[in-house]
Design a protein around this motif. Structure first.
Motif, PDB file in Angstrom:
ATOM      1  N   LYS A 174       0.823  -1.326   0.048  1.00  0.00           N
ATOM      2  CA  LYS A 174       0.128  -0.022   0.028  1.00  0.00           C
ATOM      3  C   LYS A 174       0.766   1.135   0.027  1.00  0.00           C
ATOM      4  CE  LYS A 174      -4.718  -1.200   1.195  1.00  0.00           C
ATOM      5  NZ  LYS A 174      -5.753  -1.352   2.128  1.00  0.00           N
ATOM      6  N   ASP A 175       1.976   1.478   0.638  1.00  0.00           N
ATOM      7  CA  ASP A 175       2.736   2.396   0.828  1.00  0.00           C
ATOM      8  C   ASP A 175       3.467   2.729  -0.375  1.00  0.00           C
ATOM      9  OD1 ASP A 175       4.672   0.680   1.354  1.00  0.00           O
ATOM     10  OD2 ASP A 175       5.077   1.452   3.304  1.00  0.00           O
ATOM     11  N   SER A 176       3.486   1.858  -1.352  1.00  0.00           N
ATOM     12  CA  SER A 176       4.350   1.935  -2.588  1.00  0.00           C
ATOM     13  C   SER A 176       3.555   2.066  -3.603  1.00  0.00           C
ATOM     14  CB  SER A 176       5.316   0.834  -2.623  1.00  0.00           C
ATOM     15  OG  SER A 176       6.206   0.610  -1.690  1.00  0.00           O
ATOM     16  N   ARG A 177       2.242   1.940  -3.335  1.00  0.00           N
ATOM     17  CA  ARG A 177       1.345   2.249  -4.741  1.00  0.00           C
ATOM     18  C   ARG A 177       1.552   3.221  -5.584  1.00  0.00           C
ATOM     19  NH1 ARG A 177      -4.763   0.362  -2.612  1.00  0.00           N
ATOM     20  NH2 ARG A 177      -4.365  -1.789  -2.520  1.00  0.00           N
ATOM     21  N   SER A 178       1.640   3.302  -6.850  1.00  0.00           N
ATOM     22  CA  SER A 178       2.023   4.245  -7.973  1.00  0.00           C
ATOM     23  C   SER A 178       0.755   5.107  -7.977  1.00  0.00           C
ATOM     24  CB  SER A 178       2.251   3.829  -9.160  1.00  0.00           C
ATOM     25  OG  SER A 178       2.598   4.830  -9.947  1.00  0.00           O
ATOM     26  N   VAL A 179       0.681   6.367  -8.065  1.00  0.00           N
ATOM     27  CA  VAL A 179      -0.688   7.260  -8.401  1.00  0.00           C
ATOM     28  C   VAL A 179      -0.326   7.293  -9.693  1.00  0.00           C
ATOM     29  CG1 VAL A 179      -1.247   9.569  -8.095  1.00  0.00           C
ATOM     30  CG2 VAL A 179      -0.132   8.518  -6.147  1.00  0.00           C
ATOM     31  N   MET A 180       0.360   6.761 -10.552  1.00  0.00           N
ATOM     32  CA  MET A 180       0.491   7.199 -11.797  1.00  0.00           C
ATOM     33  C   MET A 180       0.108   5.751 -12.890  1.00  0.00           C
ATOM     34  SD  MET A 180       1.355  10.143 -12.942  1.00  0.00           S
ATOM     35  CE  MET A 180       0.084  10.693 -11.701  1.00  0.00           C
ATOM     36  N   ASN A 181       0.610   4.523 -12.156  1.00  0.00           N
ATOM     37  CA  ASN A 181       0.249   3.413 -12.857  1.00  0.00           C
ATOM     38  C   ASN A 181      -0.051   2.454 -11.971  1.00  0.00           C
ATOM     39  OD1 ASN A 181       3.326   4.544 -13.716  1.00  0.00           O
ATOM     40  ND2 ASN A 181       2.305   4.487 -15.458  1.00  0.00           N
ATOM     41  N   VAL A 182      -1.597   2.049 -12.102  1.00  0.00           N
ATOM     42  CA  VAL A 182      -2.240   1.123 -11.178  1.00  0.00           C
ATOM     43  C   VAL A 182      -2.080  -0.262 -11.681  1.00  0.00           C
ATOM     44  CG1 VAL A 182      -4.447   0.750 -10.109  1.00  0.00           C
ATOM     45  CG2 VAL A 182      -3.530   3.071 -10.433  1.00  0.00           C
ATOM     46  N   VAL A 183      -1.331  -1.032 -11.086  1.00  0.00           N
ATOM     47  CA  VAL A 183      -1.215  -2.377 -11.569  1.00  0.00           C
ATOM     48  C   VAL A 183      -2.039  -3.231 -10.741  1.00  0.00           C
ATOM     49  CG1 VAL A 183       0.470  -4.286 -11.356  1.00  0.00           C
ATOM     50  CG2 VAL A 183       0.983  -2.008 -12.270  1.00  0.00           C
ATOM     51  N   PHE A 184      -2.917  -4.121 -11.513  1.00  0.00           N
ATOM     52  CA  PHE A 184      -3.688  -5.310 -10.567  1.00  0.00           C
ATOM     53  C   PHE A 184      -4.118  -6.686 -11.427  1.00  0.00           C
ATOM     54  CE2 PHE A 184      -7.954  -4.336 -12.645  1.00  0.00           C
ATOM     55  CZ  PHE A 184      -7.789  -3.033 -13.315  1.00  0.00           C
ATOM     56  N   ARG A 185      -4.702  -7.615 -10.884  1.00  0.00           N
ATOM     57  CA  ARG A 185      -4.937  -8.889 -11.456  1.00  0.00           C
ATOM     58  C   ARG A 185      -6.371  -9.191 -11.189  1.00  0.00           C
ATOM     59  NH1 ARG A 185      -0.129 -11.562 -13.699  1.00  0.00           N
ATOM     60  NH2 ARG A 185      -1.894 -12.435 -14.897  1.00  0.00           N
ATOM     61  N   LEU A 186      -6.567  -9.962 -12.164  1.00  0.00           N
ATOM     62  CA  LEU A 186      -7.977 -10.671 -11.869  1.00  0.00           C
ATOM     63  C   LEU A 186      -7.865 -12.202 -11.739  1.00  0.00           C
ATOM     64  CD1 LEU A 186     -10.331  -9.109 -14.905  1.00  0.00           C
ATOM     65  CD2 LEU A 186      -9.655  -8.144 -12.691  1.00  0.00           C
ATOM     66  N   PRO A 187      -8.826 -12.917 -11.083  1.00  0.00           N
ATOM     67  CA  PRO A 187      -8.789 -14.159 -10.775  1.00  0.00           C
ATOM     68  C   PRO A 187      -7.937 -15.219 -11.944  1.00  0.00           C
ATOM     69  CG  PRO A 187     -10.867 -13.704 -10.098  1.00  0.00           C
ATOM     70  CD  PRO A 187     -10.061 -12.419 -10.811  1.00  0.00           C
ATOM     71  N   THR A 188      -8.177 -14.797 -13.091  1.00  0.00           N
ATOM     72  CA  THR A 188      -7.747 -15.567 -14.314  1.00  0.00           C
ATOM     73  C   THR A 188      -7.347 -14.783 -15.416  1.00  0.00           C
ATOM     74  OG1 THR A 188      -9.716 -15.736 -15.561  1.00  0.00           O
ATOM     75  CG2 THR A 188      -9.405 -17.772 -13.655  1.00  0.00           C
ATOM     76  N   GLU A 189      -6.312 -15.344 -16.168  1.00  0.00           N
ATOM     77  CA  GLU A 189      -5.819 -14.710 -17.534  1.00  0.00           C
ATOM     78  C   GLU A 189      -6.876 -14.353 -18.325  1.00  0.00           C
ATOM     79  OE1 GLU A 189      -2.045 -15.859 -19.032  1.00  0.00           O
ATOM     80  OE2 GLU A 189      -1.204 -15.666 -17.018  1.00  0.00           O
ATOM     81  N   ALA A 190      -7.759 -15.448 -18.434  1.00  0.00           N
ATOM     82  CA  ALA A 190      -8.755 -15.166 -19.364  1.00  0.00           C
ATOM     83  C   ALA A 190      -9.715 -14.058 -18.884  1.00  0.00           C
ATOM     84  CB  ALA A 190      -9.696 -16.643 -19.463  1.00  0.00           C
ATOM     85  N   LEU A 191     -10.001 -14.010 -17.785  1.00  0.00           N
ATOM     86  CA  LEU A 191     -10.964 -13.018 -17.272  1.00  0.00           C
ATOM     87  C   LEU A 191     -10.360 -11.466 -17.454  1.00  0.00           C
ATOM     88  CD1 LEU A 191     -12.584 -14.073 -13.940  1.00  0.00           C
ATOM     89  CD2 LEU A 191     -13.646 -13.413 -15.888  1.00  0.00           C
ATOM     90  N   GLU A 192      -8.956 -11.333 -17.501  1.00  0.00           N
ATOM     91  CA  GLU A 192      -8.066 -10.215 -17.844  1.00  0.00           C
ATOM     92  C   GLU A 192      -8.040  -9.889 -19.356  1.00  0.00           C
ATOM     93  OE1 GLU A 192      -4.687 -10.937 -14.324  1.00  0.00           O
ATOM     94  OE2 GLU A 192      -4.270 -11.472 -16.333  1.00  0.00           O
ATOM     95  N   ALA A 193      -8.096 -10.827 -20.212  1.00  0.00           N
ATOM     96  CA  ALA A 193      -8.278 -10.889 -21.512  1.00  0.00           C
ATOM     97  C   ALA A 193      -9.759 -10.281 -22.007  1.00  0.00           C
ATOM     98  CB  ALA A 193      -8.085 -11.989 -22.208  1.00  0.00           C
TER      99      ALA A 193
END
Ligand SMILES: *Cc1c(COP(=O)(O)O)cnc(C)c1O
Length: 374
Positions: free
Chosen positions: A304-323
């Protein structure tokens, strides 16, 4: 129809800066030609060049002790030009590695140092895991580095564009144990908040993240540090050449600098860095809050204390959902949210040009998507 562009870089530019360029394209300031058709030594271009430098000084409050330079070759050339200029044979420089870009800066530093007969060392590395699976999820803490008391400089990257890792509240003096001059890559961390840039000895940033188009690199460097650079290099590779010639030693990327001028004028017109920072923090809070509300569906890997204000990176449960999400966003006129190919997942870049309502639209889409698939 313009899309909502969350690209990491080259990235969205403020619409008024583009519209101004469009309006002035064929006939710049009543001269009957475009700004890029003017001599870089003529008074019409010079007015733009000077205004860009002065706006930069004004917005950041850059004091006389520091130079504002326009260079070329991107941040990547700085990876080599810094060690080439500031490492003498037998000397060593410290590098803090917190993600892909600082790692690349270190590797290029290593190559250059070998060439010079000097060395570089890793003063801290926050990575976990080996090889391609090595992941970066936090900035380095103040007590975490092993500083070389004789280091020629200490290099770090204030925002890791690929990993979404940013140094928190005050990145200026992050490592009290090092007394070395601070050299920072601020490519994706530039111009989005109020910051005392004169606390650094050399700041560099490729323009194409938050400042303008690709083709120009911004450098803010202390005059004293510039004076320390090697004098036996080709002139074109010495910072002092750029400094003494006001970045007009050879033909600069005039159109890119013109667009930087437009972007800086826009930042000033909307209230300067204080107002830009308020907006950027509001945008980032909106998106992170949305992700945090559904932790079973959205996973933010960054501390949390290193979260970027410019580039928000996250994942979903599967790569298929991400696509699936990337496709859904595209169908709704939102592009650029796919993560970097080296790390996968999703990444939303929230540079200055992204308006609040674009983030609101994205958040509505994310909420609907989580409800449907969560
Ligand atoms: C984009 C980026 C770079 C590379 O910039 P180029 O201008 O393509 O050389 C370096 N460092 C950071 C932090 C970046 O975001």
């Amino acid at each position: 129809m313009r899309v909502l562009n969350f690209n990491p870089g080259p990235a969205a530019l403020p619409l008024p800066a583009l519209e101004r360029a469009r309006d002035e394209l064929l006939d710049f300031a009543g001269t009957g030609m475009s700004v890029m058709e003017h001599s870089h030594r003529g008074k019409d271009y010079d007015a733009v060049h000077t205004e860009a430098i002065l706006l930069m000084r004004e917005l950041y409050g850059v004091p006389d002790s520091h130079e504002v330079l326009f260079m070329t070759g991107g941040a990547s050339q700085q990876f080599a030009q810094v060690p080439l200029s500031f490492l003498k044979p037998g000397e060593s420089a410290d590098y803090v590695v917190t993600g892909a870009w600082s790692q690349k800066a270190f590797q290029e530093g290593e190559r250059t140092a070998r060439f010079v007969g000097a060395s570089v060392r890793v003063a801290a590395d926050t990575g976990v895991g080996e090889g391609k699976a090595r992941s970066y999820t936090r900035a380095a803490g103040p007590g975490e580095i092993e500083a070389d008391p004789n280091a020629a400089y200490l290099h770090f990257t204030t925002n890791e564009t690929i990993h979404g890792v940013q140094f928190g509240i005050d990145p200026r003096r992050p490592f009290p144990s090092s007394k070395a001059p601070l050299v920072v890559d601020m490519s994706s961390d530039f111009l989005w908040r109020k910051l005392d840039v004169s606390a650094f000895d050399l700041v560099y940033a490729g323009a194409q993240k938050n400042l303008g188009p690709s083709g120009v690199t911004l450098v803010i460097a202390s005059k004293a540090f510039v004076a320390r650079g090697r004098e036996d290099l080709p002139k074109i590779l010495q910072y002092r050449t750029n400094a003494s010639e006001r970045s007009l030693y050879n033909t600069p990327p005039t159109f890119a600098i013109y667009l930087v001028r437009n972007v800086l004028a826009w930042v000033k017109s909307v209230g300067g860095l204080e107002e830009i920072e308020r907006l950027n923090r509001e945008k980032a809070a909106l998106l992170y809050d949305c992700l945090d509300r559904s932790p079973e569906f959205f996973r933010c890997p960054v501390a949390k204390d290193s979260r970027s204000v410019m580039n928000v990176v996250f994942r979903l449960p599967t790569e298929a959902l991400e696509a699936d999400l990337v496709a859904r966003a595209k169908a709704s006129g939102m592009v650029g949210i796919k993560g970097h190919r080296s790390v996968g997942g999703l990444r939303v870049s929230l540079y200055n040009a992204i308006p609040l309502d674009a983030v609101e639209a994205l958040v509505a889409l994310l909420q609907a998507f989580a409800k449907q698939h969560g």
